[in-house]
Write a protein that holds these residues in place. Structure first.
Motif, PDB file in Angstrom:
ATOM      1  N   GLY A   1       0.804  -1.216   0.000  1.00 35.63           N
ATOM      2  CA  GLY A   1       0.000   0.000   0.000  1.00 35.63           C
ATOM      3  C   GLY A   1       0.837   1.266   0.000  1.00 35.63           C
ATOM      4  N   GLN A   2       2.082   1.174  -0.413  1.00 38.61           N
ATOM      5  CA  GLN A   2       2.979   2.329  -0.451  1.00 38.61           C
ATOM      6  C   GLN A   2       2.928   2.981  -1.827  1.00 38.61           C
ATOM      7  OE1 GLN A   2       4.725   3.470   2.183  1.00 38.61           O
ATOM      8  NE2 GLN A   2       3.854   1.839   3.412  1.00 38.61           N
ATOM      9  N   ALA A   3       3.247   4.240  -1.859  1.00 47.69           N
ATOM     10  CA  ALA A   3       3.356   4.946  -3.129  1.00 47.69           C
ATOM     11  C   ALA A   3       4.543   4.398  -3.906  1.00 47.69           C
ATOM     12  CB  ALA A   3       3.547   6.442  -2.876  1.00 47.69           C
ATOM     13  N   ARG A   4       4.555   4.664  -5.185  1.00 50.45           N
ATOM     14  CA  ARG A   4       5.670   4.231  -6.034  1.00 50.45           C
ATOM     15  C   ARG A   4       6.984   4.729  -5.444  1.00 50.45           C
ATOM     16  NH1 ARG A   4       5.566   6.965 -11.583  1.00 50.45           N
ATOM     17  NH2 ARG A   4       6.521   8.558 -10.337  1.00 50.45           N
ATOM     18  N   ILE A   5       8.001   3.873  -5.430  1.00 50.63           N
ATOM     19  CA  ILE A   5       9.273   4.251  -4.819  1.00 50.63           C
ATOM     20  C   ILE A   5      10.402   4.393  -5.836  1.00 50.63           C
ATOM     21  CG2 ILE A   5       8.692   3.201  -2.607  1.00 50.63           C
ATOM     22  CD1 ILE A   5      10.621   0.892  -3.426  1.00 50.63           C
ATOM     23  N   ALA A   6      10.132   4.080  -7.103  1.00 47.00           N
ATOM     24  CA  ALA A   6      11.202   4.159  -8.097  1.00 47.00           C
ATOM     25  C   ALA A   6      10.611   4.403  -9.476  1.00 47.00           C
ATOM     26  CB  ALA A   6      12.010   2.863  -8.101  1.00 47.00           C
TER      27      ALA A   6
ATOM     28  N   ALA B   1      22.316  -1.296  -9.971  1.00 49.26           N
ATOM     29  CA  ALA B   1      23.306  -2.346 -10.231  1.00 49.26           C
ATOM     30  C   ALA B   1      22.810  -3.726  -9.820  1.00 49.26           C
ATOM     31  CB  ALA B   1      24.605  -2.008  -9.504  1.00 49.26           C
ATOM     32  N   GLY B   2      21.542  -4.015 -10.039  1.00 45.45           N
ATOM     33  CA  GLY B   2      21.009  -5.336  -9.763  1.00 45.45           C
ATOM     34  C   GLY B   2      20.594  -5.577  -8.327  1.00 45.45           C
ATOM     35  N   ARG B   3      20.653  -4.563  -7.489  1.00 48.42           N
ATOM     36  CA  ARG B   3      20.337  -4.764  -6.068  1.00 48.42           C
ATOM     37  C   ARG B   3      18.875  -5.103  -5.841  1.00 48.42           C
ATOM     38  NH1 ARG B   3      22.105   0.290  -3.200  1.00 48.42           N
ATOM     39  NH2 ARG B   3      21.016  -0.709  -1.502  1.00 48.42           N
ATOM     40  N   GLY B   4      18.000  -4.725  -6.752  1.00 45.91           N
ATOM     41  CA  GLY B   4      16.583  -5.019  -6.578  1.00 45.91           C
ATOM     42  C   GLY B   4      16.136  -6.289  -7.271  1.00 45.91           C
ATOM     43  N   ASN B   5      17.073  -7.017  -7.874  1.00 48.29           N
ATOM     44  CA  ASN B   5      16.709  -8.230  -8.592  1.00 48.29           C
ATOM     45  C   ASN B   5      16.339  -9.354  -7.636  1.00 48.29           C
ATOM     46  OD1 ASN B   5      17.087  -7.189 -11.167  1.00 48.29           O
ATOM     47  ND2 ASN B   5      19.254  -7.640 -11.133  1.00 48.29           N
ATOM     48  N   VAL B   6      15.447 -10.214  -8.097  1.00 53.25           N
ATOM     49  CA  VAL B   6      14.977 -11.349  -7.310  1.00 53.25           C
ATOM     50  C   VAL B   6      15.603 -12.615  -7.865  1.00 53.25           C
ATOM     51  CG1 VAL B   6      12.949 -12.683  -6.650  1.00 53.25           C
ATOM     52  CG2 VAL B   6      12.792 -10.197  -6.863  1.00 53.25           C
ATOM     53  N   ASP B   7      16.152 -13.441  -6.990  1.00 55.30           N
ATOM     54  CA  ASP B   7      16.675 -14.747  -7.386  1.00 55.30           C
ATOM     55  C   ASP B   7      15.493 -15.693  -7.530  1.00 55.30           C
ATOM     56  OD1 ASP B   7      17.991 -17.131  -7.785  1.00 55.30           O
ATOM     57  OD2 ASP B   7      18.780 -17.256  -5.743  1.00 55.30           O
ATOM     58  N   MET B   8      15.054 -15.902  -8.760  1.00 53.28           N
ATOM     59  CA  MET B   8      13.867 -16.715  -8.996  1.00 53.28           C
ATOM     60  C   MET B   8      14.061 -18.169  -8.555  1.00 53.28           C
ATOM     61  SD  MET B   8      11.506 -14.788 -10.140  1.00 53.28           S
ATOM     62  CE  MET B   8      11.223 -13.250 -10.955  1.00 53.28           C
TER      63      MET B   8
ATOM     64  N   THR C   1       9.608 -10.106  -1.280  1.00 51.47           N
ATOM     65  CA  THR C   1      10.306  -9.264  -2.253  1.00 51.47           C
ATOM     66  C   THR C   1       9.966  -7.800  -2.032  1.00 51.47           C
ATOM     67  OG1 THR C   1      10.318 -11.043  -3.874  1.00 51.47           O
ATOM     68  CG2 THR C   1      10.617  -8.811  -4.712  1.00 51.47           C
ATOM     69  N   ALA C   2       8.678  -7.501  -1.852  1.00 53.57           N
ATOM     70  CA  ALA C   2       8.247  -6.120  -1.634  1.00 53.57           C
ATOM     71  C   ALA C   2       8.899  -5.535  -0.386  1.00 53.57           C
ATOM     72  CB  ALA C   2       6.720  -6.064  -1.520  1.00 53.57           C
ATOM     73  N   GLU C   3       8.907  -6.293   0.690  1.00 59.31           N
ATOM     74  CA  GLU C   3       9.497  -5.806   1.940  1.00 59.31           C
ATOM     75  C   GLU C   3      10.999  -5.582   1.794  1.00 59.31           C
ATOM     76  OE1 GLU C   3       8.138  -8.818   4.645  1.00 59.31           O
ATOM     77  OE2 GLU C   3       6.202  -7.829   4.934  1.00 59.31           O
ATOM     78  N   ALA C   4      11.682  -6.487   1.108  1.00 63.13           N
ATOM     79  CA  ALA C   4      13.135  -6.341   0.920  1.00 63.13           C
ATOM     80  C   ALA C   4      13.456  -5.133   0.045  1.00 63.13           C
ATOM     81  CB  ALA C   4      13.715  -7.621   0.307  1.00 63.13           C
ATOM     82  N   ARG C   5      12.722  -4.970  -1.046  1.00 61.43           N
ATOM     83  CA  ARG C   5      12.973  -3.824  -1.935  1.00 61.43           C
ATOM     84  C   ARG C   5      12.637  -2.511  -1.230  1.00 61.43           C
ATOM     85  NH1 ARG C   5      10.670  -5.859  -7.806  1.00 61.43           N
ATOM     86  NH2 ARG C   5      12.498  -7.076  -8.410  1.00 61.43           N
ATOM     87  N   TYR C   6      11.562  -2.500  -0.477  1.00 58.18           N
ATOM     88  CA  TYR C   6      11.189  -1.286   0.247  1.00 58.18           C
ATOM     89  C   TYR C   6      12.263  -0.917   1.269  1.00 58.18           C
ATOM     90  CZ  TYR C   6       8.301   2.143   2.622  1.00 58.18           C
ATOM     91  OH  TYR C   6       7.816   3.309   3.160  1.00 58.18           O
ATOM     92  N   ALA C   7      12.788  -1.916   1.959  1.00 65.70           N
ATOM     93  CA  ALA C   7      13.853  -1.673   2.941  1.00 65.70           C
ATOM     94  C   ALA C   7      15.105  -1.125   2.260  1.00 65.70           C
ATOM     95  CB  ALA C   7      14.178  -2.956   3.696  1.00 65.70           C
TER      96      ALA C   7
END
Length: 104
Positions: free
Chosen positions: A15-20, A73-80, A55-61
């Protein structure tokens, strides 16, 4: 983020606003999933909600507490490979995308 990744989960799940802002560096295929379709997918792919939420919580943090240098530099990528439900859902969406492209 790199090819095969996703975005928008923070707004939908936290429920957060866009962050990027995101801009493609080359040719890209973007699939937009309506909120109602996401909720349907959550029913069809057990574990998807938990994977997306983590994923959302990690990216938000990362954005809230981490340094912003090198964000692209790939910090927001998810290891599928470590998120089975996300991987299965991604393969499903890739199949849908290939069928859409074949029809055009």
């Amino acid at each position: 983020i790199e090819a095969g990744q996703f975005l928008g989960e923070i707004g939908l799940l936290l429920g957060q606003a866009r962050i990027a802002d995101v801009r493609a560096c080359g040719a890209a295929l973007l699939l937009e999933l309506a909120g109602a379709d996401l909720w349907l997918a959550l029913d069809l792919f057990p574990g998807l909600y938990a994977d997306l939420r983590r994923t959302a919580e990690a990216r938000y943090a990362l954005v809230e507490h981490g340094p912003h240098d090198g964000w692209g530099a790939g910090r927001g990528n998810v290891d599928m490979d470590s998120h089975e439900a996300l991987r299965d859902f991604q393969m499903f969406l890739q199949n849908v995308a290939s069928r859409i492209l074949a029809w055009q």
